[in-house]
Design a protein around this motif. Structure first.
Motif, PDB file in Angstrom:
ATOM      1  N   ASN A 188       0.740  -1.274  -0.030  1.00 44.08           N
ATOM      2  CA  ASN A 188       0.112  -0.007   0.050  1.00 44.08           C
ATOM      3  C   ASN A 188       0.830   1.201   0.095  1.00 44.08           C
ATOM      4  OD1 ASN A 188      -1.618   2.106   1.744  1.00 44.08           O
ATOM      5  ND2 ASN A 188      -2.954   1.135   0.510  1.00 44.08           N
ATOM      6  N   ALA A 189       2.020   1.015   0.784  1.00 48.36           N
ATOM      7  CA  ALA A 189       2.742   2.540   0.716  1.00 48.36           C
ATOM      8  C   ALA A 189       3.649   2.827  -0.414  1.00 48.36           C
ATOM      9  CB  ALA A 189       3.761   2.140   1.929  1.00 48.36           C
ATOM     10  N   SER A 190       3.716   1.743  -1.448  1.00 47.37           N
ATOM     11  CA  SER A 190       4.473   1.957  -2.896  1.00 47.37           C
ATOM     12  C   SER A 190       3.275   2.611  -3.787  1.00 47.37           C
ATOM     13  CB  SER A 190       4.698   0.700  -3.432  1.00 47.37           C
ATOM     14  OG  SER A 190       6.065   0.396  -2.691  1.00 47.37           O
ATOM     15  N   VAL A 191       3.000   3.917  -3.436  1.00 47.05           N
ATOM     16  CA  VAL A 191       2.276   4.811  -4.184  1.00 47.05           C
ATOM     17  C   VAL A 191       2.326   4.580  -5.759  1.00 47.05           C
ATOM     18  CG1 VAL A 191       0.987   7.097  -4.403  1.00 47.05           C
ATOM     19  CG2 VAL A 191       1.734   6.259  -1.989  1.00 47.05           C
ATOM     20  N   LYS A 192       1.293   4.199  -6.351  1.00 46.63           N
ATOM     21  CA  LYS A 192       1.292   4.097  -8.110  1.00 46.63           C
ATOM     22  C   LYS A 192       0.846   5.518  -8.355  1.00 46.63           C
ATOM     23  CE  LYS A 192      -1.521   0.534  -7.972  1.00 46.63           C
ATOM     24  NZ  LYS A 192      -2.262  -0.680  -8.437  1.00 46.63           N
ATOM     25  N   TRP A 193       1.280   5.610  -9.633  1.00 48.14           N
ATOM     26  CA  TRP A 193       0.926   6.794 -10.367  1.00 48.14           C
ATOM     27  C   TRP A 193       1.242   8.142  -9.634  1.00 48.14           C
ATOM     28  CZ3 TRP A 193      -3.371   3.629  -9.138  1.00 48.14           C
ATOM     29  CH2 TRP A 193      -3.473   2.359 -10.069  1.00 48.14           C
ATOM     30  N   LEU A 194       2.571   8.138  -9.036  1.00 45.44           N
ATOM     31  CA  LEU A 194       3.176   9.048  -8.042  1.00 45.44           C
ATOM     32  C   LEU A 194       3.036  10.270  -8.593  1.00 45.44           C
ATOM     33  CD1 LEU A 194       4.274   9.288  -5.260  1.00 45.44           C
ATOM     34  CD2 LEU A 194       6.637   8.960  -6.286  1.00 45.44           C
ATOM     35  N   ARG A 195       2.434  11.469  -7.879  1.00 45.82           N
ATOM     36  CA  ARG A 195       2.459  12.846  -8.483  1.00 45.82           C
ATOM     37  C   ARG A 195       2.941  13.913  -7.446  1.00 45.82           C
ATOM     38  NH1 ARG A 195      -1.676  15.508  -6.017  1.00 45.82           N
ATOM     39  NH2 ARG A 195      -1.740  17.401  -7.428  1.00 45.82           N
ATOM     40  N   SER A 196       3.119  13.346  -6.182  1.00 43.76           N
ATOM     41  CA  SER A 196       3.425  14.592  -5.129  1.00 43.76           C
ATOM     42  C   SER A 196       4.055  13.664  -4.148  1.00 43.76           C
ATOM     43  CB  SER A 196       2.253  15.374  -4.688  1.00 43.76           C
ATOM     44  OG  SER A 196       2.573  15.919  -3.614  1.00 43.76           O
ATOM     45  N   LEU A 197       5.161  14.479  -3.836  1.00 47.09           N
ATOM     46  CA  LEU A 197       6.068  14.139  -2.575  1.00 47.09           C
ATOM     47  C   LEU A 197       6.370  15.218  -1.725  1.00 47.09           C
ATOM     48  CD1 LEU A 197       8.668  11.857  -4.372  1.00 47.09           C
ATOM     49  CD2 LEU A 197       6.856  11.155  -2.707  1.00 47.09           C
ATOM     50  N   ARG A 198       5.491  15.413  -0.584  1.00 44.21           N
ATOM     51  CA  ARG A 198       5.701  16.610   0.283  1.00 44.21           C
ATOM     52  C   ARG A 198       6.350  16.299   1.667  1.00 44.21           C
ATOM     53  NH1 ARG A 198       1.469  18.530   3.784  1.00 44.21           N
ATOM     54  NH2 ARG A 198       0.321  17.049   3.043  1.00 44.21           N
ATOM     55  N   VAL A 199       7.599  17.016   1.857  1.00 39.36           N
ATOM     56  CA  VAL A 199       8.464  16.751   3.111  1.00 39.36           C
ATOM     57  C   VAL A 199       7.580  17.522   4.411  1.00 39.36           C
ATOM     58  CG1 VAL A 199      10.815  16.690   4.211  1.00 39.36           C
ATOM     59  CG2 VAL A 199      10.569  16.503   1.677  1.00 39.36           C
ATOM     60  N   THR A 200       7.494  16.601   5.288  1.00 40.69           N
ATOM     61  CA  THR A 200       6.731  17.310   6.509  1.00 40.69           C
ATOM     62  C   THR A 200       7.521  16.717   7.826  1.00 40.69           C
ATOM     63  OG1 THR A 200       5.752  15.282   6.765  1.00 40.69           O
ATOM     64  CG2 THR A 200       4.413  17.024   5.235  1.00 40.69           C
ATOM     65  N   ASP A 201       7.065  17.490   8.875  1.00 39.07           N
ATOM     66  CA  ASP A 201       7.590  17.136  10.112  1.00 39.07           C
ATOM     67  C   ASP A 201       6.829  15.969  10.944  1.00 39.07           C
ATOM     68  OD1 ASP A 201       5.357  18.968  10.951  1.00 39.07           O
ATOM     69  OD2 ASP A 201       6.460  20.129  12.106  1.00 39.07           O
ATOM     70  N   GLN A 202       5.657  15.708  10.243  1.00 38.24           N
ATOM     71  CA  GLN A 202       4.862  14.578  10.974  1.00 38.24           C
ATOM     72  C   GLN A 202       4.010  13.810  10.157  1.00 38.24           C
ATOM     73  OE1 GLN A 202       2.165  16.458  13.752  1.00 38.24           O
ATOM     74  NE2 GLN A 202       2.187  18.397  12.612  1.00 38.24           N
ATOM     75  N   PRO A 203       3.497  12.751  10.237  1.00 38.32           N
ATOM     76  CA  PRO A 203       2.732  12.034   9.381  1.00 38.32           C
ATOM     77  C   PRO A 203       1.253  12.830   9.125  1.00 38.32           C
ATOM     78  CG  PRO A 203       2.969  10.848  11.342  1.00 38.32           C
ATOM     79  CD  PRO A 203       3.696  11.812  11.463  1.00 38.32           C
TER      80      PRO A 203
END
Ligand SMILES: Nc1nc2c(c(=O)[nH]1)N[C@H]1C(S)=C(S)[C@@H](COP(=O)(O)O)O[C@H]1N2
Ligand SMILES: [Mo]
Length: 416
Positions: free
Chosen positions: A249-264
């Motif tokens: 599930n964590a291997s996101v398909k059709w990936l469009r956005s990666l947002r770096v955050t300080d928490q989930p």
């Protein structure tokens, strides 16, 4: 058969050392003079079919199809299809038969219009076209992908009368090629507060997961290739996140956005789903790493042993923690065990093929396999895996699988 074929464990199970000698004998029939001089078969009398642009399996191999595909009621593309492991060998799942799990069908993405955005707690937010990603270093590795819901039906009170792929086919294995996330994150420049990366997909479900930054910097890739060709639409074309050894599930398909955050981000896909419900009503979140596991793919339900004699037991073992160390096989329901032979490719976070020879004497037998990984974790019994699981808690099931062989040679799923 030579006298070196002394079983190493109960009920006719040969060990690793006897494997080659034991399986080198006996399935052929004696060639008669008349058969050797027989007339040409029809396919030898005229030229065969021409070439084609894309290959297909033999029309005689009807079992080579994904199995148990079903969409949730009222939907067309929200469900799963599974790999038919009982018809396959080796460690690579043909891409055509890789399992599928979609939450809102397969988007028809135009690669020229697709962008991957990298933003949040970074110095320089970046946007990558697919062409741009192809200009970064690409690494490739043979690794498995397993849905956290794989084998979930094995939590049912009675053993489901299903085949191996139907039970355990939300696991497949490919050579995945792509750009290490660490390179892209380094280019964007991480801010010191960054701890997590929230990944989301360009499908109508907008599946989104929060991934610890350490995993992203360790071995995560933006996958572009699967078994040497561009990803197939069902598996994330034109690009997906691939997290070796972690729940599918964590291997996101059709990936469009990666947002770096300080928490989930506490997305719907990591709170209401893909968390492990415990008996006290609490839910354990972020069970990322898939446990050590194995399954005998042959013999398995649906296959019938024609007559007593020598058989090859073959199966798959894997662990999200690293390499498979060893696989023990039992033919007497777990009273005695012998080490199986492992095929040459024993790779980290990949499936490993194991084999052993078995002299079936025609009486009922219970076949089991039990994997141990390089971290020393041993595949647990069903009893252990079912502890502290209320009804409806079915993710991350990795218990030892038992197949019962009846005296008529039929194989069925049982609990031991
Ligand atoms: N965007 C998006 N990513 C997704 C999914 C999805 O529905 N949408 N399904 C997830 C689940 S639950 C699994 S198990 C894997 C399945 O990958 P596959 O279909 O390539 O086997 O993709 C994951 N990534
Ligand atoms: Mo999944």
């Amino acid at each position: 058969m030579g006298d070196q074929l002394i079983p190493e464990a109960g009920n006719g199970l040969m060990g690793r050392r006897a494997f080659m000698t034991a399986t080198a004998s006996t399935a052929a029939t004696l060639l008669s003079a008349s058969a050797a001089g027989a007339q040409r078969t029809p396919w030898m009398r005229a030229p065969g079919a021409p070439m084609s642009e894309s290959g297909v399996p033999s029309r005689h191999e009807a079992g080579l199809q994904r199995v148990l595909f079903a969409s949730a009621p009222g939907t067309t593309g929200a469900g799963t299809s599974a790999t038919p492991h009982e018809h396959l060998d080796g460690i690579i799942t043909p891409s055509r038969l890789h399992f599928e799990r979609h939450h809102a069908g397969i988007p028809d993405i135009d690669p020229d219009r697709h962008r991957l955005m990298l933003h949040g707690l970074v110095q320089r937010p970046l946007s990558f076209s697919v062409d741009a990603l192809h200009r970064y270093p690409i690494v490739s590795r043979i690794q498995f992908l397993e849905c956290s819901g794989n084998s979930a039906m094995m939590t049912a009170p009675e053993p489901p009368r299903l085949e191996c792929g139907q039970l355990h086919g939300l696991l497949s294995s490919s050579e995945w090629g792509g750009v290490p996330l660490s390179i892209l994150l380094d280019e964007a420049g991480l801010m010191p507060q960054g701890r997590w990366v929230v990944a989301d997909g360009a499908d109508a479900a907008v599946l989104a997961r929060s991934i610890p930054l350490e995993k992203m910097m360790d071995d995560a890739i933006v996958a572009l290739y699967q078994n040497g060709e561009p990803l197939r639409p069902a598996n994330g074309y034109p690009l997906r996140l691939f997290l070796p050894g972690w729940e599918g599930n964590a291997s996101v398909k059709w990936l469009r956005s990666l947002r770096v955050t300080d928490q989930p981000a506490m997305t719907k896909d990591e709170t209401s789903k893909y968390s492990d419900l415990r008996a006290d009503g609490s839910a354990e979140m972020f069970t990322f790493e898939m446990g050590v596991k194995s399954v005998i793919t042959t013999p398995s339900p649906g296959l019938i042993l024609d007559q007593p004699g020598l058989y090859q037991i073959s199966g798959l073992a894997w662990s999200g923690a690293g390499r498979v160390q060893s696989v023990a096989v039992s033919a007497d329901g777990g009273r005695t065990w012998a080490d199986a032979q492992l095929d040459a490719h024993v790779l980290s976070r990949s499936v490993t093929r194991f084999r052993t020879a078995w002299q079936w004497n025609g009486s009922p037998a219970t076949l089991l396999s039990r994997a141990t990984d390089e971290s020393g974790s041993v595949q647990p019994s069903r009893e252990v895996v079912m502890r502290d699981r209320p009804p409806g808690s079915y993710y991350h099931y990795n218990a030892i699988q038992a197949w019962q062989v009846s005296d008529s040679g039929e194989v069925s799923n049982v609990y031991v």
